[in-house]
Write an enzyme that holds these catalytic residues in place. Structure first.
Site, mmCIF file in Angstrom:
data_model
loop_
_atom_site.group_PDB
_atom_site.id
_atom_site.type_symbol
_atom_site.label_atom_id
_atom_site.label_comp_id
_atom_site.label_asym_id
_atom_site.label_seq_id
_atom_site.Cartn_x
_atom_site.Cartn_y
_atom_site.Cartn_z
ATOM 1 N N ARG A 122 0.851 -1.188 0.000
ATOM 2 C CA ARG A 122 0.000 0.000 0.000
ATOM 3 C C ARG A 122 0.885 1.236 0.000
ATOM 4 O O ARG A 122 2.102 1.135 0.176
ATOM 5 C CB ARG A 122 -0.928 0.007 1.212
ATOM 6 N N ASN A 160 -4.213 8.424 4.602
ATOM 7 C CA ASN A 160 -4.037 7.659 5.836
ATOM 8 C C ASN A 160 -2.567 7.652 6.205
ATOM 9 O O ASN A 160 -1.718 7.347 5.361
ATOM 10 C CB ASN A 160 -4.506 6.203 5.659
ATOM 11 N N GLU A 161 -2.282 8.000 7.423
ATOM 12 C CA GLU A 161 -0.898 7.996 7.910
ATOM 13 C C GLU A 161 0.059 8.446 6.803
ATOM 14 O O GLU A 161 0.944 7.686 6.374
ATOM 15 C CB GLU A 161 -0.498 6.628 8.446
ATOM 16 N N GLU A 318 -6.275 5.647 15.843
ATOM 17 C CA GLU A 318 -5.992 4.207 15.857
ATOM 18 C C GLU A 318 -5.178 3.868 17.085
ATOM 19 O O GLU A 318 -4.240 4.585 17.435
ATOM 20 C CB GLU A 318 -5.115 3.801 14.663
ATOM 21 N N TRP A 326 2.998 -6.426 13.023
ATOM 22 C CA TRP A 326 4.167 -5.937 12.283
ATOM 23 C C TRP A 326 5.449 -5.878 13.108
ATOM 24 O O TRP A 326 6.441 -5.354 12.651
ATOM 25 C CB TRP A 326 3.859 -4.586 11.638
ATOM 26 N N GLU A 366 -3.047 -8.136 7.369
ATOM 27 C CA GLU A 366 -3.328 -7.756 8.759
ATOM 28 C C GLU A 366 -4.297 -8.708 9.452
ATOM 29 O O GLU A 366 -4.926 -8.351 10.446
ATOM 30 C CB GLU A 366 -3.816 -6.314 8.793
ATOM 31 N N LYS A 367 -4.375 -9.946 8.944
ATOM 32 C CA LYS A 367 -5.362 -10.859 9.540
ATOM 33 C C LYS A 367 -4.980 -11.289 10.951
ATOM 34 O O LYS A 367 -5.822 -11.742 11.711
ATOM 35 C CB LYS A 367 -5.618 -12.064 8.637
ATOM 36 N N HIS A 369 -3.699 -9.078 13.063
ATOM 37 C CA HIS A 369 -3.750 -7.847 13.864
ATOM 38 C C HIS A 369 -5.051 -7.848 14.644
ATOM 39 O O HIS A 369 -6.113 -8.131 14.101
ATOM 40 C CB HIS A 369 -3.690 -6.640 12.930
#
Ligand code: GAL
Length: 696
Positions: A122, A160-161, A318, A326, A366-367, A369
């Protein structure tokens, strides 16, 4: 002062009563339609008031260059609104879709080594790409026009970020934009040559076109080129933020705009002190560092975020209910940490407590997370803790809108000094700017004294004590400001490697600490950095590491607080203090760590008449913050330990935990509502006898 609560603070879409907002990133595009109904039902059960939607939805909203598919998002927006949940709607520009990168590979960022960052992850876009900007703004316009009047829309979430993965881009677009930025800064090439010191190593430029980003080089790239590239890279992303924001403002002038900062850990590429004025409200993302120092780091970050917001409420966009995905090893949160961490942010001014993400993903990177609704489902301990947190935040509704009460001690935080002090080819590569600042923060915590972590441009007059750790870059205006501060009675403490260079990263000559030499009343002839693991002893019983200085010249009025007793500089001054009228200027020439800083801190606090506002039993065991609204104030006490802490002796009504005992649970947080103390800026908080009433 405008007292209308921001839209995102309204407890539900249908009321204007403020409360603390609660929610998460919500990514319904990862799930079938039937799941959305389960989602909103569970959100209601948890007390969710707001979700951030569409952050990574570009490919679903615009599946090809000429096709737009908004119907699913219409459905999501309507569904959320029908359930009283507000939306912080993303502009969706964070992750460009495959059709765009296939058609325009020239938007892909390039690393320092010249490698392309390919799609597949991303944020694979160049901040300075005109092509990317054109497509991104077309998307922003389409979304803004579509949802301008939607009743669920509470705020805009730009990208985003920004800069999470793409801040340093060395592409040709970046080179072109860098030259433009440099022209604006220096106007003339000879000025750039002077600023960059290009007489060194035959680097003199004869044409702007010769200038490049500091790409992989045969030897250390020019330090000022590196520093300017950091400034430029922060500015380039800020420009992107502004471009989206300005467009949003033309379409929806009344909808507040934010973007989520990353004030956390060693993330340092974006100068958020410079960005904070660009958003309508500050938002931050924070992930707890596992291990003993993690909570202090969280509190430090939350504190700085609150100061970036200038004491106004901000939005925790967040954080995590449990493990992230991560780090090398991703440990879940321990008992009590979910609630504690959320309230620790509220303690420093967060009025919205949100997570990444609502429902834990089944697929994608991110599953593993954590999320508010875990793989295990509603009947899980984690979801029950989330529901508890929602209830706690509702009990804290009176806190919404309350401003942070300033402390008496400021820790100066300066992004340019952070960048410059950690560049290569220095006396040591072991120096970490933020670690030294954190040491001071922890030392103050242990003394039970509140501190504000403030950007270096903050007016200092209200602070009896200012700590400026590793204030490496001191433009003349900053030196003057600090001198005036001390002359007017302020107590300044600074450390090794401060005062060394000007804004061009040129040494301020005549002996260190250059720009602060006169104020501190000393001269350092030579730095004595220590090898990793080496220490030196001081005669005040403390131990230094990382750095020592050979202090040679001391002004007549400069006193020695401690000397080295071991090492090359044994017998010489290690900590000095120069009284200046009612103020003072103190210098610490080595890294002492939080406990080692206590003696010098105690001397400074005593001279400035700054005291802990906490009962003795709680000092050093809790973080104490105060939020104030009119005649009321809220004391937050965050247990820094894994042990119970006695907080008896603090007057007020316990909001959290309700009917709370006089003992704070391990990893617990207490919130006490009290009559406001109007005795002025940060005066010591009087400790009054206990009279605890239950809050309704
Ligand atoms: C943030 C990001 C989120 C998610 C999260 C995981 O950096 O904004 O989209 O990836 O990290 O911790």
């Amino acid at each position: 002062m405008d007292t209308t609560p921001p839209r995102w603070l309204r407890r539900t879409a249908s009321t204007s009563a403020p409360g603390l907002a609660f929610g998460a990133d919500y990514n319904p595009e990862q799930w079938p339609r039937a799941t959305w109904d389960e989602d909103v039902a569970a959100m209601r059960a948890a007390g969710v008031t707001i979700v951030s939607v569409g952050i990574f939805a570009w490919a679903r909203l615009q599946p090809t260059a000429d096709t737009w598919t908004f119907e699913w998002l219409d459905d999501v927006m309507d569904l959320l609104h029908a359930n009283g949940i507000a939306v912080d709607l993303a502009t969706a520009t964070a992750s460009p879709p495959p059709w765009l990168t296939a058609a325009h590979p020239e938007i892909l960022p390039v690393t320092v080594r010249g490698e392309t960052m390919w799609p597949g992850g991303r944020q694979h876009w160049r901040p300075t790409s005109p092509v990317f900007r054109r497509y991104a703004l077309a998307l922003v316009a389409a979304i803004a026009n579509r949802y301008a009047g939607h009743p669920a829309l509470a705020a805009w979430h730009v990208s985003n970020e920004l800069g999470c993965h793409n801040v340093y881009d060395y592409s040709d677009d970046a080179a072109h934009a860098f030259r433009g930025w440099l022209r604006q800064r220096y106007h003339r090439l000879d000025r750039l040559n002077d600023a960059w010191g290009t007489s060194f190593w035959s680097q003199r430029y004869s044409d702007w076109a010769e200038i490049l980003p500091p790409r992989l080089a045969a030897a250390h790239p020019n330090p000022t080129q590196q520093l300017d590239f950091k400034r430029f890279s922060s500015d380039a992303l800020k420009e992107h933020l502004r471009a989206e924001r300005d467009l949003l403002r033309t379409i929806t002038p009344d909808v507040p705009i934010t973007t989520n900062f990353m004030v956390m850990g060693e993330t340092n590429a974006m100068d958020y002190a410079d960005w904070a004025g660009e958003v309508d409200f500050v938002a931050n993302d924070h992930y707890l560092e596992p291990g003993p120092g993690g909570l202090s780091e969280l509190l430090f970050s939350a504190n700085l975020t609150g100061m970036l917001a200038q004491g106004r409420p901000w939005f925790l966009m967040e954080h995590a209910t449990g493990a992230v995905n991560w780090r090398p090893v991703n440990v879940p949160k321990r008992d009590g940490e979910l609630l504690r961490d959320a309230l620790a942010h509220v303690a420093h001014g967060a009025d919205a407590v949100c997570f990444f993400q609502w429902r834990q993903s089944a697929a994608g990177a991110e599953k593993y997370h954590s999320a508010m609704l875990p793989h295990a489902g509603l009947d899980s301990d984690l979801f029950r803790r989330v529901v508890d947190l929602g209830a706690t935040l509702r009990a804290l509704a009176p806190v919404a809108g309350a401003r942070r009460r300033p402390a008496e001690v400021a820790i100066l935080f300066d992004w340019v000094s952070w960048w410059a002090s950690e560049q290569d080819s220095h006396p040591t590569s072991l120096l970490r700017y933020r670690s030294e600042a954190l040491d001071w923060y922890r030392a103050l915590q242990r003394a039970g004294v509140r501190a504000d972590v403030v950007p270096s441009s903050t007016p200092l007059d209200g602070y009896p004590v200012v700590v400026a750790p590793i204030l490496h870059v001191v433009p003349a205006a900053l030196t003057d400001r600090l001198a005036r501060y001390v002359a007017s009675g302020g107590h300044l403490v600074t450390t090794y490697f401060s005062g060394i260079v000007d804004e061009n990263d040129h040494i301020i000559p005549g002996g260190y600490p250059g720009g602060l030499r006169a104020l501190l009343g000393l001269r350092v002839d030579e730095f004595g950095p220590l090898p990793d693991g080496a220490t030196v002893a001081l005669d005040n019983g403390t131990e230094g590491s990382l750095w020592t200085d050979r202090i040679d010249g001391l002004a007549d009025d400069t006193g020695i607080l401690a000397r080295y007793t071991t090492g090359e500089y044994a017998g010489r001054a290690a900590i000095t203090r120069r009284p200046v009228g009612r103020g003072s200027a103190t210098y610490v020439s080595t890294r002492l760590g939080p406990d080692g800083l206590r003696p010098v801190l105690d001397i400074t606090l005593a001279a400035a008449d700054v005291h802990s506002g906490l009962p003795a039993a709680a000092r050093g065991r809790v973080e104490h913050t105060v939020r104030q609204a009119g005649d009321e104030e809220f004391w937050f006490l965050v247990n820094l330990t894994d042990e119970p802490v006695d907080i008896d002796g603090i007057d007020g009504a316990m909001l959290v935990p309700p009917h709370g005992p006089a003992v704070l649970a391990p990893r617990g947080v207490a919130v006490i509502q009290r009559a406001a103390d109007h005795s002025g800026h940060g005066k010591p908080d009087p400790v009054r006898p206990v009279s605890r009433q239950a809050s309704g």
